[in-house]
Design an enzyme around this catalytic site. Structure first.
Site, short mmCIF file in Angstrom:
data_model
loop_
_atom_site.label_atom_id
_atom_site.label_comp_id
_atom_site.label_asym_id
_atom_site.label_seq_id
_atom_site.Cartn_x
_atom_site.Cartn_y
_atom_site.Cartn_z
N HIS A 1 57.46 83.00 49.82
CA HIS A 1 57.39 81.55 49.98
C HIS A 1 57.23 80.83 48.65
O HIS A 1 57.16 79.60 48.62
CB HIS A 1 56.20 81.22 50.89
N ASP B 1 60.31 81.41 56.03
CA ASP B 1 60.08 81.32 54.59
C ASP B 1 61.21 81.95 53.78
O ASP B 1 62.24 82.36 54.33
CB ASP B 1 58.74 81.96 54.22
N ASP C 1 61.89 84.83 52.34
CA ASP C 1 62.46 86.14 52.68
C ASP C 1 62.48 86.42 54.17
O ASP C 1 62.77 87.55 54.59
CB ASP C 1 61.70 87.25 51.94
N ASP D 1 60.17 86.53 56.58
CA ASP D 1 59.16 87.24 57.36
C ASP D 1 58.11 86.31 57.97
O ASP D 1 57.35 86.71 58.83
CB ASP D 1 58.51 88.38 56.56
N ARG D 2 58.07 85.05 57.53
CA ARG D 2 57.10 84.11 58.10
C ARG D 2 57.75 83.20 59.13
O ARG D 2 58.96 82.98 59.08
CB ARG D 2 56.49 83.23 57.02
N LYS E 1 56.27 91.72 58.90
CA LYS E 1 56.23 90.55 59.77
C LYS E 1 57.65 90.03 59.89
O LYS E 1 58.50 90.30 59.04
CB LYS E 1 55.27 89.50 59.26
C1 VG1 Z 1 49.54 85.64 51.29
C2 VG1 Z 1 49.00 85.55 52.69
C3 VG1 Z 1 49.04 86.91 53.35
C4 VG1 Z 1 50.47 87.45 53.30
C5 VG1 Z 1 50.98 87.46 51.88
C6 VG1 Z 1 52.43 87.88 51.79
O1 VG1 Z 1 48.73 86.48 50.51
O2 VG1 Z 1 47.69 85.03 52.69
O3 VG1 Z 1 48.56 86.80 54.67
O4 VG1 Z 1 50.52 88.75 53.83
O5 VG1 Z 1 50.86 86.15 51.32
O6 VG1 Z 1 53.24 87.08 52.56
P1 VG1 Z 1 47.61 85.93 49.50
O7 VG1 Z 1 47.05 87.13 48.83
O8 VG1 Z 1 48.29 84.96 48.58
O9 VG1 Z 1 46.61 85.22 50.36
V1 VG1 Z 1 54.85 86.85 52.06
O10 VG1 Z 1 55.66 86.00 53.28
O11 VG1 Z 1 54.53 86.04 50.65
O12 VG1 Z 1 55.45 88.37 51.80
CO CO Z 2 57.62 86.07 53.08
#
Ligand code: VG1
Ligand code: CO
Length: 543
Positions: free
Chosen positions: A114, A277, A279, A281-282, A376
């Site tokens: 994201h 998002d 990639d 997955d969100r 996800k």
């Molecule tokens: C964030 C989110 C976490 C998620 C990670 C990767 O991490 O809080 O829940 O798994 O992003 O998501 P952090 O450490 O910044 O809180 V993604 O869609 O960026 O692969």
């Molecule tokens: Co992502």
């Protein structure tokens, strides 16, 4: 094939965070930077000569260049086959699926998820293991350790391949299959959900808007929603992946997916809205004039899983990351299922999924998924909602309100303070740690602290322990405050504060979230000294 072994010197900043190695594009553009990290993967893994490697990314700036580099290193290291998405495009869940389908050695996903893209934006590399999931900590630790002493990498002289032409080509002695990015993933979705009912719902006039945010899911959503499910043309907005995501943050929340949020709260709002998002997955889901928090979304999907053919046989159990609201715990308790609490990051769900302990899992950060892949999956969650809507024939808002009546409502918000000075952020967490033992029993307004700790997790499958995963302050009655520092940012520190309360009285379910949580928000500041330590009066983003 002429393999070249070139000498190199280590970079000291290649420690993967919550989800891969993320840095600004210019950092990745330094000579040998990407090469070192990829070579560190090959130097610490085995099995890549015998099984394919899956490679693709979210289409952001530097994606194509990085893929060419990675393919050369893969061939020089002895990989025999690579599977690459057309145009270098694969969503993260699509990579996970292909690794599993082709029994691949693993996959490399080029994405900073994201985070914004473009020449001055962010880039990232994630390594996924043979189960399709993000490499567990012991693997990323080994890669990092190797990156600190690396002194050579293998590559070869070979022209760039045409990433856009479907079919078989080669890099050195390695066969490269350029495959359609969408086909396999779409077929998987069709095997899980009741496409006929969803198609009938769209044919009956159901309206939806899907914001792909100029990121990777555009082609996936067009094919699945518009072509296969018959949603009207134009359902997918911002559907063309762009190298800079059109200048925005490809982050599906009310702040960054403004166009969709505005539409869903307008007079002419469609029945259903969703976004994904960078990639893919969100996911964010909304009904007409109604936002579904990711924590509630996970709980509603768990409670209604039987609507979808792929989940009719029942759920083995569920899991959520620690900061995610306890809404799904209530569902698990009522349905008599196991519910696990894991640290932040999808890699911690892998063992639970592989071992058959859980079917569904999710994170408050707009991540929801199941055992169909090991990541996800944004579009999967959107299709699950469509399947529930087609089965229940009620508006989103009614489904969620009924859910609250049955299980109680977990009011939930996350306040992010981005780009805070690292010293200030670390100081805040350290000071909190020092207070933890004195907090239980203390009263703050109407709330009494029941427990306070720094979350530590022991994986029930392999016994590994991950400590210092975030500060939890729990109050009598189920309310919680959680504080942790982000592991995905690329600038200073990001402080995340997660606040939750639990309300059983339906007469109070209609309250505004920020109002319902105002007292706890104030208490969080009182205990942690957020304003005084960060110098910030307001959060950067509220979700
Ligand atoms: C964030 C989110 C976490 C998620 C990670 C990767 O991490 O809080 O829940 O798994 O992003 O998501 P952090 O450490 O910044 O809180 V993604 O869609 O960026 O692969
Ligand atoms: Co992502």
């Amino acid at each position: 094939m002429q393999i070249k072994t070139l000498s190199t010197t280590p970079f000291d900043d290649q420690k993967p965070g919550t989800s891969g190695l993320r840095k600004k594009v210019p950092v990745f553009q330094q000579p040998r930077y990407l090469e070192n990290f990829i070579q560190a993967i090959f130097d610490t893994q085995t099995g890549y000569e015998a099984a394919p490697l899956v490679v693709g990314g979210d289409g952001r700036y530097h994606n194509r260049t990085a893929i060419q580099t990675i393919l050369r290193l893969a061939a020089a290291n002895g990989c025999k086959q690579a599977i690459v998405g057309q145009g270098g495009i694969f969503s993260t869940p699509a990579v996970s699926h292909l690794i599993r389908k082709h029994k691949a050695f693993g996959g490399i996903v080029l994405s900073a998820s994201h985070n914004p893209g473009g020449p001055d934006g962010d880039f990232g590399v994630k390594f996924n293991s043979a189960n399709g999931g993000p490499a567990p900590e012991k693997v990323t630790d080994a890669i990092y350790d190797r990156s600190r002493v690396i002194d050579r990498y293998h590559t070869l002289e070979s022209p760039d391949i045409d990433l856009d032409r479907l079919g078989t080509t080669a890099v050195g002695d390695m066969r490269v299959e350029i495959v359609d990015s969408v086909t396999d993933y779409a077929a998987l979705m069709e095997s899980l959900f009741d496409f006929a009912s969803i198609r009938a719902m769209f044919a009956g006039g159901f309206r939806m808007s899907y914001d792909a945010m100029h990121a990777v899911t555009g082609p996936y959503a067009r094919e699945i929603l518009e072509n296969r499910l018959g949603a009207r043309a134009g359902t997918v907005i911002n559907g063309v992946p762009l190298e800079d995501f059109g200048g925005g943050h490809p982050d599906p929340n009310l702040e960054y997916a403004k166009e969709l949020a505005t539409l869903m709260f307008s007079a002419d709002a469609p029945d259903f809205g969703a976004a994904s998002d960078g990639d893919g997955d969100r996911n964010m889901v909304l009904g007409r004039h109604f936002f579904v928090t990711p924590s509630d979304s996970l709980a509603v999907i768990a409670a209604n899983a039987g609507c979808a053919p792929g989940y009719r046989q029942g759920l083995k159990g569920v899991a959520r990351s620690m900061p995610t609201s306890q809404a799904v715990d209530r569902v698990a308790a009522q349905l008599g299922m196991a519910c696990y609490e894991t640290p932040t990051g999808w890699k911690f769900f892998g063992n639970l999924l592989d071992d058959g302990k859980i079917t569904l899992c999710g994170e408050e950060s707009f991540g929801t998924g199941s055992d169909h892949v090991r990541e996800k999956d944004g579009l999967w969650a959107v299709l699950f909602w469509l399947n529930i809507l087609a089965a229940r024939k009620e508006p989103v808002a009614d489904i969620v309100r009924e859910h609250w009546e049955q299980f109680g409502r977990n009011f939930y918000t996350r306040h992010d303070y981005e780009a805070v000075a690292s010293d200030a952020a670390n100081g805040l967490i350290e000071a909190l740690r020092a207070q933890l033992s004195q907090l239980p029993g203390q009263r703050f307004g109407a709330y009494e602290v029941e427990y306070a700790d720094d979350f530590s997790y022991q994986d029930p499958v392999d016994g590994s322990v991950s400590s210092k995963q975030g500060i939890r302050i729990g109050f009598k009655g189920g309310s919680r405050i959680v504080l942790r520092l982000s592991g995905t940012g690329t600038e200073g520190a990001t402080l995340r504060i997660y606040i939750e309360s639990y309300e059983t009285n339906p007469a109070r379910h209609g309250q505004d979230t920020q109002e319902a949580l105002a007292e706890l928000i104030r208490i969080a500041d009182e205990i942690a000294g957020v304003r005084s330590r960060t110098g910030r009066d307001v959060p950067t983003v509220i979700t």
